[in-house]
Design a protein around this motif. Structure first.
Motif, PDB file in Angstrom:
ATOM      1  N   LEU A 153      -3.205   3.961   4.280  1.00  5.40           N
ATOM      2  CA  LEU A 153      -3.097   3.143   5.495  1.00  5.40           C
ATOM      3  C   LEU A 153      -4.176   3.481   6.519  1.00  5.40           C
ATOM      4  CD1 LEU A 153       0.768   3.320   5.892  1.00  5.40           C
ATOM      5  CD2 LEU A 153      -0.586   1.416   5.012  1.00  5.40           C
ATOM      6  N   PRO A 154      -4.658   2.470   7.264  1.00  7.23           N
ATOM      7  CA  PRO A 154      -5.640   2.755   8.318  1.00  7.23           C
ATOM      8  C   PRO A 154      -4.992   3.549   9.451  1.00  7.23           C
ATOM      9  CG  PRO A 154      -4.966   0.453   8.396  1.00  7.23           C
ATOM     10  CD  PRO A 154      -4.351   1.042   7.164  1.00  7.23           C
ATOM     11  N   GLN A 155      -5.758   4.468  10.021  1.00  2.06           N
ATOM     12  CA  GLN A 155      -5.265   5.334  11.093  1.00  2.06           C
ATOM     13  C   GLN A 155      -4.732   4.507  12.271  1.00  2.06           C
ATOM     14  OE1 GLN A 155      -7.701   8.820  11.877  1.00  2.06           O
ATOM     15  NE2 GLN A 155      -7.783   8.239  14.013  1.00  2.06           N
ATOM     16  N   GLY A 156      -3.518   4.854  12.697  1.00  2.00           N
ATOM     17  CA  GLY A 156      -2.968   4.212  13.889  1.00  2.00           C
ATOM     18  C   GLY A 156      -2.683   2.730  13.731  1.00  2.00           C
ATOM     19  N   SER A 157      -2.520   2.260  12.521  1.00  2.00           N
ATOM     20  CA  SER A 157      -2.218   0.851  12.203  1.00  2.00           C
ATOM     21  C   SER A 157      -3.206  -0.143  12.823  1.00  2.00           C
ATOM     22  CB  SER A 157      -0.768   0.484  12.561  1.00  2.00           C
ATOM     23  OG  SER A 157      -0.551   0.530  13.944  1.00  2.00           O
ATOM     24  N   VAL A 158      -4.458   0.300  13.007  1.00  2.00           N
ATOM     25  CA  VAL A 158      -5.480  -0.596  13.551  1.00  2.00           C
ATOM     26  C   VAL A 158      -5.891  -1.591  12.460  1.00  2.00           C
ATOM     27  CG1 VAL A 158      -7.795  -0.737  14.561  1.00  2.00           C
ATOM     28  CG2 VAL A 158      -6.309   1.191  15.102  1.00  2.00           C
ATOM     29  N   VAL A 159      -5.957  -2.862  12.833  1.00  2.00           N
ATOM     30  CA  VAL A 159      -6.381  -3.890  11.886  1.00  2.00           C
ATOM     31  C   VAL A 159      -7.888  -4.064  12.028  1.00  2.00           C
ATOM     32  CG1 VAL A 159      -6.087  -6.276  11.139  1.00  2.00           C
ATOM     33  CG2 VAL A 159      -4.145  -5.031  12.105  1.00  2.00           C
ATOM     34  N   LEU A 160      -8.620  -3.681  11.001  1.00  2.00           N
ATOM     35  CA  LEU A 160     -10.078  -3.648  11.100  1.00  2.00           C
ATOM     36  C   LEU A 160     -10.742  -4.959  10.665  1.00  2.00           C
ATOM     37  CD1 LEU A 160     -10.510  -0.014   9.789  1.00  2.00           C
ATOM     38  CD2 LEU A 160     -10.803  -0.792  12.138  1.00  2.00           C
TER      39      LEU A 160
ATOM     40  N   ALA B 113     -11.426  -8.791  11.228  1.00  2.00           N
ATOM     41  CA  ALA B 113     -11.353  -9.801  12.279  1.00  2.00           C
ATOM     42  C   ALA B 113     -10.752 -11.088  11.738  1.00  2.00           C
ATOM     43  CB  ALA B 113     -12.742 -10.056  12.840  1.00  2.00           C
TER      44      ALA B 113
ATOM     45  N   LYS C 152       0.819  -1.210   0.000  1.00  2.00           N
ATOM     46  CA  LYS C 152       0.000   0.000   0.000  1.00  2.00           C
ATOM     47  C   LYS C 152       0.851   1.257   0.000  1.00  2.00           C
ATOM     48  CE  LYS C 152      -4.211  -1.664   2.115  1.00  2.00           C
ATOM     49  NZ  LYS C 152      -4.952  -1.873   3.330  1.00  2.00           N
TER      50      LYS C 152
ATOM     51  N   TRP D 103       1.365   5.207   1.394  1.00  2.00           N
ATOM     52  CA  TRP D 103       1.172   5.721   2.755  1.00  2.00           C
ATOM     53  C   TRP D 103      -0.177   6.398   2.937  1.00  2.00           C
ATOM     54  CZ3 TRP D 103       0.280  10.825   3.658  1.00  2.00           C
ATOM     55  CH2 TRP D 103       0.713  11.750   2.696  1.00  2.00           C
TER      56      TRP D 103
END
Lengths: 98, 392
Positions: free
Chosen positions: A9-16, A18, A4, A6
């Motif tokens: 990228l998802p905010q704060g490297s949170v893996v959304l 499950a 990806k 920059w």
């Protein structure tokens, strides 16, 4: 994972997503390989409980099946914890490639 | 107009936290911030807030609990000083990298060794690169106002970063000053309802915080973190303008004092700016064209705006209440980077002052101004970095 930019990228490297750890296959890290000896297995499921990944497969009947080597790093915890039958371990560690 | 009271900086910040009523505070006592959270724990005890107060066993745990609570989806605050901030070190980076809007009054205090409990900026400057926003306050009023604004800045959806509200230990935290409070209802309305982003407690949408990111994406994540910092100044300006509308008290990224027509300038942060303004007034009466620039926002640092504000002066003295041993003072390094953007290239000197709570007295400001007058005439800087107010 796809590469990806920059900006994407998802905010704060949170893996959304499950359960995404199933995509993380760690079998290639392995230098030692566990071998399951079915005749010594008492189906205590200690190996399934102690496995830090998800390398111990369980059948629909809830019985222990053979290893899933895509997730097995060869840490040996299952072999250490295995009580075996009459002093004979149901899991032994062997050198990968031997 | 709000109530006018005589309170300490700690008391004012504790009251701001009471008015904001965070969901979670995790805290550990350390001089001179102890008094702040102790007063807040009194509000918890008396049922004045609904905050879940977690009394932890160290500052590392305090910041860890704040990170957990913020990731869970709560509005979170704590406060610390000096060694406490130092002990939080690794967790500070995690709070920022994970984009958690934690608000933390930092009562600036010297770092050991030798052991010292008094005010200087060594702690805050040590956390310069952690990714936190840093606001520095001159007095109790600014510390109180900045604490209220900090929630809006940190929680802004373009930002979502942790923020430190800095004030000088003892000089501001323990001195009683005139402070004008904002009414409880107005603070509540100004700060608004907390909006959680990716809360862990949203069980319908499971998620993971803190993944391992290696060579393939870490560099990109840091680039994104740099980008969000570039959005902070505009948010601070918007929030400050809204605060000024409510209170009449105006705040910018930095304060300019008699700087417009100045030929020489002092750059200094926090309480020392007050003393410096008095001395500047005395020199102005003698016809010396001197002004002051007081950074409020140190991280991110407003390079372009400060370069613009200082480009017309001939000489600048940057006063640092912290040292980078073997290097230049941290504020000097930023101002030097501003000067690099100017065609005029004013001369810049670095004075290290007030370490470990050493009083910054009028004669030190006079010494600096007298030297600036000479530098402006000759264009020559004899000593770039010098300790002032030191016995020698």
């Amino acid at each position: 994972m796809s590469k990806k930019f920059w900006e994407e990228l998802p905010q704060g490297s949170v893996v959304l997503e499950a359960g995404s750890s199933a995509k993380f296959k760690t079998g290639s890290w392995r230098s030692m390989r566990p071998r399951w000896i079915e005749e010594n297995c008492i189906q205590c499921m200690f190996c399934w409980m102690y496995c830090p990944d998800m390398s111990v497969k369980v059948t629909e009947e809830g019985k222990r099946a053979d290893f899933d080597f895509e997730y097995c790093k060869g840490c040996g915890i299952c072999a250490l914890e295995c009580p075996g039958k009459k002093g004979n371990k149901a899991i032994v560690m062997e050198g990968e490639g031997n | 107009m709000g109530k006018i009271v005589a309170v300490t900086g700690n008391e004012a910040c504790a009251l701001a936290l009471r008015q904001i009523n965070p969901d979670v505070c995790a805290a550990y006592p350390i001089t001179p911030a102890t008094d702040l959270m102790q007063r807040f724990s009194g509000y918890v005890n008396d049922g004045k807030v609904d905050t879940e107060l977690i009394l932890v066993e160290s500052e590392h745990s305090a910041m860890s609990a704040c990170i957990g609570a913020a990731a869970a989806g709560g509005r979170v605050a704590t406060a610390t000083s000096s060694q406490g901030l130092a002990l939080m070190w690794e967790m500070l980076y995690i709070a920022a990298g994970t984009r958690l809007p934690i608000v933390m009054p930092l009562v600036n205090r010297a770092l050991s060794a030798p052991l010292n409990i008094h005010g200087d900026h060594s702690d805050g400057m040590g956390a310069r690169d952690t990714g936190w926003i840093q606001l520095y306050s001159e007095n109790a009023q600014e510390a109180y106002d900045n604490t209220i604004m900090a929630f809006r800045i940190a929680e802004h959806l373009d930002v979502r970063l942790p923020i430190m509200v800095c004030m000088d230990g003892f000089i501001v935290s323990h001195s009683i000053e005139r402070v004008e409070y904002v009414d409880d209802a107005d603070v509540k309305n100004f700060v608004g309802k907390f909006e959680a982003v990716h809360p862990l407690l949203d069980l319908e949408n499971p998620k993971s915080y803190g993944p391992l990111i290696l060579t393939d994406l870490y560099h990109e994540y840091k680039r994104a973190q740099h980008e969000v910092m570039t959005k902070v100044p505009a948010v601070i300006e918007t929030v400050s303008a809204e605060f000024a509308k409510m209170t009449g008290r105006e705040y910018n990224l930095f304060e300019k004092y008699r700087l417009e027509d100045a030929e020489i300038a002092i750059v200094v942060m926090s309480s020392a700016a007050g003393t410096t303004k008095d001395i500047i007034d005395q020199y102005r009466e003698k016809g010396v064209k001197i002004g002051l620039l007081k950074p409020r926002m140190f991280r991110p640092f407003p390079f372009t705006e400060i370069a613009e504000a200082l480009k017309h002066v001939k000489a600048i003295a940057v006063l640092d209440r912290a040292d980078s041993f073997g290097g230049m003072g941290p504020l000097y390094s930023e101002i030097a980077a501003c000067v690099m953007q100017m065609d005029s290239k004013p001369a810049v000197t670095n004075k290290i002052f007030g370490l470990g709570g050493r009083d910054y007295l009028p004669d030190q400001a006079e010494y600096v101004i007298d030297e600036l007058i000479e530098i402006a005439k000759s264009g020559k800087v004899k000593t770039v970095k010098e300790y002032i107010g030191v016995r020698e």
